[in-house]
Motif scaffolding. Structure first.
Motif, PDB file in Angstrom:
ATOM      1  N   ARG A  69      -0.223  -4.933 -11.234  1.00 39.39           N
ATOM      2  CA  ARG A  69       0.390  -4.238 -12.362  1.00 39.39           C
ATOM      3  C   ARG A  69       1.924  -4.146 -12.212  1.00 39.39           C
ATOM      4  O   ARG A  69       2.660  -4.273 -13.168  1.00 39.39           O
ATOM      5  N   THR A 116       7.460  -7.998  -1.995  1.00 41.60           N
ATOM      6  CA  THR A 116       6.378  -7.146  -1.516  1.00 41.60           C
ATOM      7  C   THR A 116       6.452  -7.006   0.000  1.00 41.60           C
ATOM      8  O   THR A 116       6.581  -7.996   0.720  1.00 41.60           O
ATOM      9  N   SER A 159      -0.785  -0.599  -8.792  1.00 39.59           N
ATOM     10  CA  SER A 159      -1.218  -1.680  -7.902  1.00 39.59           C
ATOM     11  C   SER A 159      -0.233  -2.839  -8.007  1.00 39.59           C
ATOM     12  O   SER A 159       0.499  -2.954  -8.993  1.00 39.59           O
ATOM     13  N   ASP A 177       6.390   2.122  -6.605  1.00 39.85           N
ATOM     14  CA  ASP A 177       5.095   2.131  -5.907  1.00 39.85           C
ATOM     15  C   ASP A 177       4.074   2.896  -6.727  1.00 39.85           C
ATOM     16  O   ASP A 177       3.144   3.467  -6.195  1.00 39.85           O
ATOM     17  N   LEU A 201       0.863  -1.192   0.000  1.00 35.69           N
ATOM     18  CA  LEU A 201       0.000   0.000   0.000  1.00 35.69           C
ATOM     19  C   LEU A 201       0.897   1.239   0.000  1.00 35.69           C
ATOM     20  O   LEU A 201       1.656   1.455   0.949  1.00 35.69           O
ATOM     21  N   ARG A 202       0.769   2.022  -1.049  1.00 36.43           N
ATOM     22  CA  ARG A 202       1.705   3.158  -1.126  1.00 36.43           C
ATOM     23  C   ARG A 202       1.290   4.346  -0.251  1.00 36.43           C
ATOM     24  O   ARG A 202       2.032   5.300  -0.095  1.00 36.43           O
TER      25      ARG A 202
END
Ligand code: ATP
Length: 439
Positions: free
Chosen positions: A384, A399, A381, A378, A351-352
């Motif tokens: 992607r 991740t 998503s 970042d 989550l950025r």
């Protein structure tokens, strides 16, 4: 059967190269220029990797080969002695209607391939790019951009022998730019006017040349296989009598099955003693090797494995390119050998908008960066981000998720199998180094 073997489509490769920053058209904002290409951020890494593994395998790991980096500009007489002024030519035909030019041996039915018009008789066209040294543009100042790196090695034979004290057989290796004014540059980066060569001139005692030629052909063929090219997409082709260059006794090409057909990656020639004798004749210098065993001077024979960096890069790219369906969606993945992959690992926060995750991911990327090409991203998503890295052939993605804040561990996802493993942060570097085979 060859048709069945073709996997990648050339248009898909060209489009990926542009889209992802492997290769750009030269001077694109001015409409481009024929036969020259620019390598973008990923392409330059791929090429650097190819050159450094070649250098490591051919020079560092061997006791019998030393390196050289000669100038691109040389004395004009070099090109007289080498036979290039006289003989480095291709037959050229002009179309009488559209005025375009073609290589006569690339024209199939005697008509213009573009408009079907009538063609002129073939004329010989010298492929060397001419230039002038100094301010006066006259014949005395004319020289050429080297069309092969080899001649820089031949003219330095005595210098290198003196300083290296090598005994036959030994070799001199060089990587550098070469230029040829190709009549019809084509097939993307395969045939260009400016390209890089990786060449070895391997000097052997006359009489042992055929045996060394065979050894080099096998060694070089296996080198492409070792770094990932599928064996069934590679073949050897021996030059027929009239195809042999003026200096060669025998030549084998290592060919790869590109989307446009079988084409040469590397040529391995037995150049005999032609080059050293020519340079001795034209320079008036003695060029030979003193054989202590027999107490005589010999002019060594030369075995030359001569490959193109750009052609190797294109071959490795084409071979690595795969399209597959994953959960009903198309996945494009470059299955590069880890040593060739431009980026070895990419690190993402799940989550950025969570500063703690971003900070942890950035810290991890910074820790890995001195050890391997690492990327932090970042900007999209996770799904992607994975796809982007697959498309440039990154072997591992990491991740950092919310749980990482608790367990100080991250997920490593492997490119080819897409398998994910959980690894404690302090062990990430060692795990990657091991999986990359020490790269
Ligand atoms: P071709 O028959 O394809 O024109 P060649 O036999 O003239 O090639 P060599 O003189 O044997 O090529 O050059 C050695 C290597 O240099 C080739 O195997 C190739 O990898 C590379 N090379 C030669 N010409 C070009 C070019 N125009 N563009 C890119 N690479 C090239």
């Amino acid at each position: 059967m060859d048709e069945e073997k073709k996997t990648a489509d050339m248009e898909a490769i060209v489009s990926l190269c542009k889209r992802r920053g492997f290769v750009f058209q030269s001077s694109e904002i001015y409409g481009g220029v024929g036969g020259s290409w620019d390598y973008g951020p990923f392409g330059v890494e791929l090429k650097r990797n190819i050159k450094s593994i070649w250098w490591r395998d051919m020079v560092q790991h061997r006791d019998d080969i030393v390196g050289l980096d000669a100038g691109i500009l040389m004395h004009p007489q070099v090109w007289e002695a080498s036979g290039h002024v006289e003989g480095f030519t291709d037959p050229l035909v002009d179309c009488r209607s559209c005025k375009k030019r073609f290589r006569a041996d690339h024209v199939k039915d005697g008509r213009c391939p573009e408009c079907g018009g009538e063609l002129t008789e073939p004329r010989m066209f010298n492929l060397m790019l001419k230039t002038f040294l100094g301010p006066v543009e006259d014949d005395a100042a004319t020289t050429y951009l080297r069309p092969e790196t080899a001649q820089g090695i031949f003219v330095n034979f005595a210098n290198v022998l003196d300083v290296s004290r090598k005994k036959l057989p030994f070799g001199i290796a060089q990587i550098g730019k070469a230029f040829r004014n190709e009549i019809t540059p084509r097939n993307f980066t395969f045939r260009t006017r400016e390209f890089e060569q990786m060449e070895i001139e391997y000097f052997v005692k006359p009489g042992t040349d055929e045996e060394w030629h065979e050894r080099w052909v096998t060694d070089r063929f296996e080198w492409y296989v070792r770094y990932g090219m599928r064996r069934e997409f590679l073949r050897l082709r021996q030059h027929e009598g009239d195809e042999l260059a003026h200096y060669a006794k025998a030549t084998y090409d290592i060919e790869y099955l590109f989307p446009f057909g079988w084409a040469e990656l590397e040529g391995i020639s037995n150049r005999t003693d032609f080059d050293l004798r020519q340079h001795a004749l034209f320079s008036g210098r003695e060029i030979s090797y003193f054989d202590e065993d027999t107490g005589t001077h010999v002019v060594p024979y030369i075995i030359e494995p001569s490959g193109g960096v750009d052609r190797a890069a294109l071959g490795f790219l084409v071979d690595a390119y795969h399209e597959e369906k994953v959960r009903k969606r198309k996945r494009v993945v470059l299955r590069f050998h880890p040593e060739l992959a431009p980026i070895k690992v990419a690190v993402f926060p799940l989550l950025r908008n969570r500063p703690e995750l971003v900070a942890l991911a950035k810290d991890l990327a910074a820790e890995l960066r001195p050890h391997m090409m690492t990327m932090y991203d970042d900007t999209a998503s996770i799904g992607r981000l994975y796809r982007r890295q697959d498309e440039v052939g990154t072997p591992f993605c990491i991740t950092v998720d919310v749980e990482s804040l608790e367990d100080n561990a991250v997920t490593i996802r492997e490119r080819d199998s897409m398998e994910q493993i959980r690894v404690p942060i302090p062990e990430v570097r060692q795990t990657l180094v091991k999986k990359l085979g020490g790269a």
